[in-house]
Design an enzyme around this catalytic site. Structure first.
Site, PDB file in Angstrom:
ATOM      1  CB  SER A  73      41.295  59.309   6.280  1.00 37.59           C
ATOM      2  OG  SER A  73      42.543  58.725   6.463  1.00 37.59           O
ATOM      3  CE  LYS A  76      44.767  60.660   5.335  1.00 34.86           C
ATOM      4  NZ  LYS A  76      44.756  59.243   4.896  1.00 34.86           N
ATOM      5  CE1 TYR A 198      47.228  62.338   8.196  1.00 40.09           C
ATOM      6  CE2 TYR A 198      48.450  60.881   9.675  1.00 40.09           C
ATOM      7  CZ  TYR A 198      47.518  61.065   8.679  1.00 40.09           C
ATOM      8  OH  TYR A 198      46.863  59.991   8.151  1.00 40.09           O
ATOM      9  CE1 TYR A 250      41.625  56.313   3.265  1.00 42.57           C
ATOM     10  CE2 TYR A 250      40.089  54.567   3.811  1.00 42.57           C
ATOM     11  CZ  TYR A 250      40.712  55.745   4.134  1.00 42.57           C
ATOM     12  OH  TYR A 250      40.431  56.335   5.321  1.00 42.57           O
ATOM     13  CB  VAL A 268      40.699  53.944  10.110  1.00 46.65           C
ATOM     14  CG1 VAL A 268      41.313  53.488   8.805  1.00 46.65           C
ATOM     15  CG2 VAL A 268      41.578  54.931  10.845  1.00 46.65           C
TER      16      VAL A 268
HETATM   17  N1  GLN Z   1      45.168  58.451  11.545  1.00 51.04           N
HETATM   18  C1  GLN Z   1      45.038  57.406  10.577  1.00 51.04           C
HETATM   19  C2  GLN Z   1      46.394  57.027  10.024  1.00 51.04           C
HETATM   20  O1  GLN Z   1      47.170  57.875   9.778  1.00 51.04           O
HETATM   21  C3  GLN Z   1      44.140  57.866   9.484  1.00 51.04           C
HETATM   22  C4  GLN Z   1      43.961  56.827   8.428  1.00 51.04           C
HETATM   23  C5  GLN Z   1      42.588  56.673   7.913  1.00 51.04           C
HETATM   24  O2  GLN Z   1      41.584  57.132   8.436  1.00 51.04           O
HETATM   25  N2  GLN Z   1      42.535  55.942   6.843  1.00 51.04           N
HETATM   26  O3  GLN Z   1      46.737  55.890   9.851  1.00 51.04           O
END
Ligand code: GLN
Length: 324
Positions: A73, A76, A198, A250, A268
């Site tokens: 993430s 992002k 993505y 988050y 994650v």
């Molecule tokens: N690739 C992960 C997902 O889409 C990324 C989520 C994350 O790092 N929180 O679920």
């Protein structure tokens, strides 16, 4: 001369504290590897790295700083910058707002009132932002994303193909989000292609050092600490820092802002990058996660460093501003 001497002392002190914090937290094994992407459950849970890079290019590295892991993430944030730079705020705000949600990162809920994703740091917003990458086909759009990461990393990014395959197989929740965005007209076409993009952005490999460098560039109004290149426009880096502070961790973002007070983004894969405006970037890699999906040891490291060095953005006395 005295000033240089002070900076050297400060750097030594910082390194010393990083070593101490790393040593003390090394045995902390709370949390669990992300397993909803099966390949992520295969990493060594004990890896632990702390890396820092100042806007002036000074670094401190402790632990497994050469270890690569998937950015997840944290991508992002960079993609948000790209969308802002390419399309401008108005177009981006049509697709993703800037409000923290209090919901998990993979929530399927949209901002119904504005018919957009709540923010670009949760999956719905990130998929909406990925849809804005221009190009005739997936290969062309992948190239745009890889070129973006190349500017930050200073080298051609590598994709972890095993994680990418795993994300693709396990990605039905993200597919559900993608189709909901399509249904709402937030994405207008090529939803599967955007999801592939993505998944790819999440599977890019980085080290803690890379994340610290990325953080330093964003903290430095977009000027890369090593190459001196303007990797993102200053007003865009401001927007990136803002959403990082309000939405980057988050549904833990509020507590994080309150206790740590450093604009940050987690993934994650176990990475967290923090950006201290005008000072630099700090990154932690430790893949055991808490219930929010944030690195357990990562949070602890940031709590300790923020406290020790007055790094909260609203601290009254921030001795490190500029020239560090
Ligand atoms: N690739 C992960 C997902 O889409 C990324 C989520 C994350 O790092 N929180 O679920």
């Amino acid at each position: 001369m005295a000033e240089i001497h002070d900076h050297q002392r400060a750097a030594e002190w910082f390194k010393h504290v990083c070593r101490d914090v790393h040593g003390r937290l090394d045995g902390l094994d709370e949390g669990a590897l992300a397993s909803y992407i099966p390949e992520l459950a295969r990493v060594d849970p004990d890896h632990f790295a702390i890396a820092a890079m100042t806007v002036a290019g000074r670094s401190a590295n402790e632990g497994d700083c050469d270890q690569t892991f998937t950015i997840q993430s944290i991508s992002k944030l960079l993609m948000y910058g790209l969308a802002l730079e390419t399309h401008g705020r108005d177009e981006v705000l049509k697709r993703a707002g800037v409000a923290p949600t209090g919901d998990p990162f993979n929530s399927i809920k949209l901002d119904e009132a504005h018919r957009r994703a709540p923010n670009p740091m949760v999956n719905s917003g990130a998929i909406a932002i990925a849809s804005m990458v221009e190009g005739d086909d997936l290969a062309a759009r992948r190239e745009v994303v890889l070129a973006l990461f190349e500017r930050y990393l200073g080298r051609r990014p590598e994709v972890d193909e095993a994680v990418l395959a795993s994300e693709t197989v396990a990605g039905n929740r993200n597919r559900a989000i993608g189709y909901l965005l399509l249904n709402e007209g937030i994405i207008t076409d090529r939803v599967e292609e955007t999801l592939d993009l993505y998944f790819m952005q999440c599977s890019i490999l980085v080290t803690a050092v890379d994340l610290a460098v990325i953080g330093a560039a964003i903290a430095n109004h977009g000027v890369h600490p090593m190459t001196g290149q303007q990797v993102v426009a200053p007003q865009v880096s401001r927007d990136m820092l803002t959403v990082a502070l309000t939405c980057g961790m988050y549904d833990y973002a509020g507590e994080w802002a309150y206790t740590v007070g450093i604009p940050a983004k987690s993934g994650v894969g176990g990475g967290i990058v923090g950006m201290i405006p005008d000072v630099g970037g700090i990154a932690v890699y430790s893949p055991r996660l808490d219930a929010h999906g944030n690195s357990v040891r990562g949070i602890r490291v940031f709590e300790e460093l923020s406290e020790e060095f007055d790094l909260h953005v609203f601290d009254a006395d921030r001795p490190w501003r500029r020239n560090t």
